[in-house]
Design a protein around this motif. Sequence first.
Motif, PDB file in Angstrom:
ATOM      1  N   LYS A 266       0.888  -1.241   0.125  1.00  0.00           N
ATOM      2  CA  LYS A 266      -0.057  -0.047   0.085  1.00  0.00           C
ATOM      3  C   LYS A 266       1.067   1.139   0.132  1.00  0.00           C
ATOM      4  O   LYS A 266       1.795   1.509   0.853  1.00  0.00           O
ATOM      5  N   GLY A 267       0.458   2.140  -1.115  1.00  0.00           N
ATOM      6  CA  GLY A 267       1.367   3.367  -1.246  1.00  0.00           C
ATOM      7  C   GLY A 267       0.713   4.635  -1.535  1.00  0.00           C
ATOM      8  O   GLY A 267       0.009   4.359  -2.184  1.00  0.00           O
ATOM      9  N   LYS A 268       1.076   5.900  -1.194  1.00  0.00           N
ATOM     10  CA  LYS A 268       0.695   6.993  -1.668  1.00  0.00           C
ATOM     11  C   LYS A 268       2.137   7.685  -2.417  1.00  0.00           C
ATOM     12  O   LYS A 268       2.998   7.768  -1.865  1.00  0.00           O
ATOM     13  N   PRO A 269       1.548   8.115  -3.476  1.00  0.00           N
ATOM     14  CA  PRO A 269       2.643   8.921  -4.359  1.00  0.00           C
ATOM     15  C   PRO A 269       3.289  10.086  -3.559  1.00  0.00           C
ATOM     16  O   PRO A 269       2.737  10.573  -2.610  1.00  0.00           O
ATOM     17  N   LEU A 270       4.497  10.304  -4.011  1.00  0.00           N
ATOM     18  CA  LEU A 270       5.053  11.347  -3.436  1.00  0.00           C
ATOM     19  C   LEU A 270       4.535  12.677  -3.340  1.00  0.00           C
ATOM     20  O   LEU A 270       4.134  12.916  -4.568  1.00  0.00           O
ATOM     21  N   SER A 271       4.555  13.365  -2.618  1.00  0.00           N
ATOM     22  CA  SER A 271       3.848  14.784  -2.595  1.00  0.00           C
ATOM     23  C   SER A 271       5.021  15.747  -2.031  1.00  0.00           C
ATOM     24  O   SER A 271       4.786  16.001  -0.719  1.00  0.00           O
ATOM     25  N   LEU A 272       5.447  16.467  -2.974  1.00  0.00           N
ATOM     26  CA  LEU A 272       6.835  17.301  -2.387  1.00  0.00           C
ATOM     27  C   LEU A 272       6.538  18.672  -2.764  1.00  0.00           C
ATOM     28  O   LEU A 272       5.922  19.074  -3.839  1.00  0.00           O
ATOM     29  N   PRO A 273       6.993  19.534  -2.102  1.00  0.00           N
ATOM     30  CA  PRO A 273       7.047  20.998  -2.384  1.00  0.00           C
ATOM     31  C   PRO A 273       8.008  21.152  -3.756  1.00  0.00           C
ATOM     32  O   PRO A 273       8.598  20.117  -4.526  1.00  0.00           O
ATOM     33  N   GLN A 274       8.194  22.428  -4.492  1.00  0.00           N
ATOM     34  CA  GLN A 274       8.888  22.533  -5.693  1.00  0.00           C
ATOM     35  C   GLN A 274      10.469  22.664  -5.299  1.00  0.00           C
ATOM     36  O   GLN A 274      11.034  23.588  -5.028  1.00  0.00           O
ATOM     37  N   LEU A 275      11.026  21.220  -5.119  1.00  0.00           N
ATOM     38  CA  LEU A 275      12.277  21.164  -4.638  1.00  0.00           C
ATOM     39  C   LEU A 275      13.139  20.851  -6.088  1.00  0.00           C
ATOM     40  O   LEU A 275      12.786  19.945  -6.649  1.00  0.00           O
ATOM     41  N   PRO A 276      14.370  21.542  -5.959  1.00  0.00           N
ATOM     42  CA  PRO A 276      15.376  20.794  -6.876  1.00  0.00           C
ATOM     43  C   PRO A 276      15.933  19.565  -6.572  1.00  0.00           C
ATOM     44  O   PRO A 276      15.750  18.886  -5.432  1.00  0.00           O
ATOM     45  N   TYR A 277      16.523  18.868  -7.620  1.00  0.00           N
ATOM     46  CA  TYR A 277      16.896  17.504  -7.447  1.00  0.00           C
ATOM     47  C   TYR A 277      17.973  17.137  -8.316  1.00  0.00           C
ATOM     48  O   TYR A 277      18.595  18.007  -9.126  1.00  0.00           O
TER      49      TYR A 277
ATOM     50  N   ASN B  98       3.039  13.575   6.025  1.00  0.00           N
ATOM     51  CA  ASN B  98       2.482  12.629   4.953  1.00  0.00           C
ATOM     52  C   ASN B  98       2.651  12.887   3.524  1.00  0.00           C
ATOM     53  O   ASN B  98       1.997  12.669   2.751  1.00  0.00           O
ATOM     54  N   ALA B  99       3.936  13.270   3.376  1.00  0.00           N
ATOM     55  CA  ALA B  99       4.441  13.791   1.998  1.00  0.00           C
ATOM     56  C   ALA B  99       4.504  12.368   1.129  1.00  0.00           C
ATOM     57  O   ALA B  99       4.268  12.325  -0.031  1.00  0.00           O
ATOM     58  N   PHE B 100       4.892  11.215   1.974  1.00  0.00           N
ATOM     59  CA  PHE B 100       4.693   9.922   1.370  1.00  0.00           C
ATOM     60  C   PHE B 100       4.529   8.887   2.311  1.00  0.00           C
ATOM     61  O   PHE B 100       4.778   9.018   3.449  1.00  0.00           O
ATOM     62  N   LEU B 101       3.295   8.078   2.174  1.00  0.00           N
ATOM     63  CA  LEU B 101       2.935   6.802   2.921  1.00  0.00           C
ATOM     64  C   LEU B 101       3.384   5.678   2.265  1.00  0.00           C
ATOM     65  O   LEU B 101       3.018   5.609   1.073  1.00  0.00           O
ATOM     66  N   TYR B 102       3.765   4.760   3.081  1.00  0.00           N
ATOM     67  CA  TYR B 102       4.046   3.397   2.280  1.00  0.00           C
ATOM     68  C   TYR B 102       3.831   2.177   3.441  1.00  0.00           C
ATOM     69  O   TYR B 102       4.231   2.388   4.630  1.00  0.00           O
TER      70      TYR B 102
END
Length: 207
Positions: A31-42, A112-116
């Motif tokens: 069970k997972g929820k997609p990443l929900s992140l601010p506008q961050l560089p990578y 809860n930016a990502f749940l797994y």
Amino acid sequence: MLVWLKNFNPKMKTFLLINLIVCVIFVNSDKGKPLSLPQLPYGLYRLKFLGILRCESIKSNDKIKYDVHVSKKSANTTEVVGTVTNSIPFDDSLNLELNMAVKDSIGGWKENAFLYKSPKACSTLMKFLGPAWTVLVDSAGHRNGTCPFPKGFYKLANIDTDTFMNTNFPKSFFYGTYKFRVTYTKNNEVYTCFIIVLEVKRTWETE
């Protein structure tokens, strides 16, 4: 990877990276929820461990107890030290749950930016950590490096946090400060809960 991504526009690059992260890391996800992140560089990164602590807000019966923390050895070196007490084996009868929060631009946490959640906690964690798993369990005296991790009291040898750069996690990620809450559960009961706080930093950034 980053050279290949230059052929896409910024929105497509973000979409592809997020899907790559989810597919590579969480292939066994129950069970997972997609990443929900601010506008961050990578991009390519290094890790700076800020702390490891036990959860205060979640009731746990501590059948697996982590008394570990981050210790600064020198200006550029930190280590994970402490003890682990297993009153039960750490095995695949447990579930692994991960809740990731990310610090926003004004210093608050986006919870809860990502749940797994995944079954087979031991095997899943071993797959995530890759080569770092062997270093970790060897430091505790568990020499065969496989699951289950037996009942017992384990004192960790000082583990350089750079060890955790050698895992099966993606080599590129979103820069920022993260709080990972890790729990082991079984039949809706929490057997342990701890939090890791770290920075994902650009490789050339100084302290």
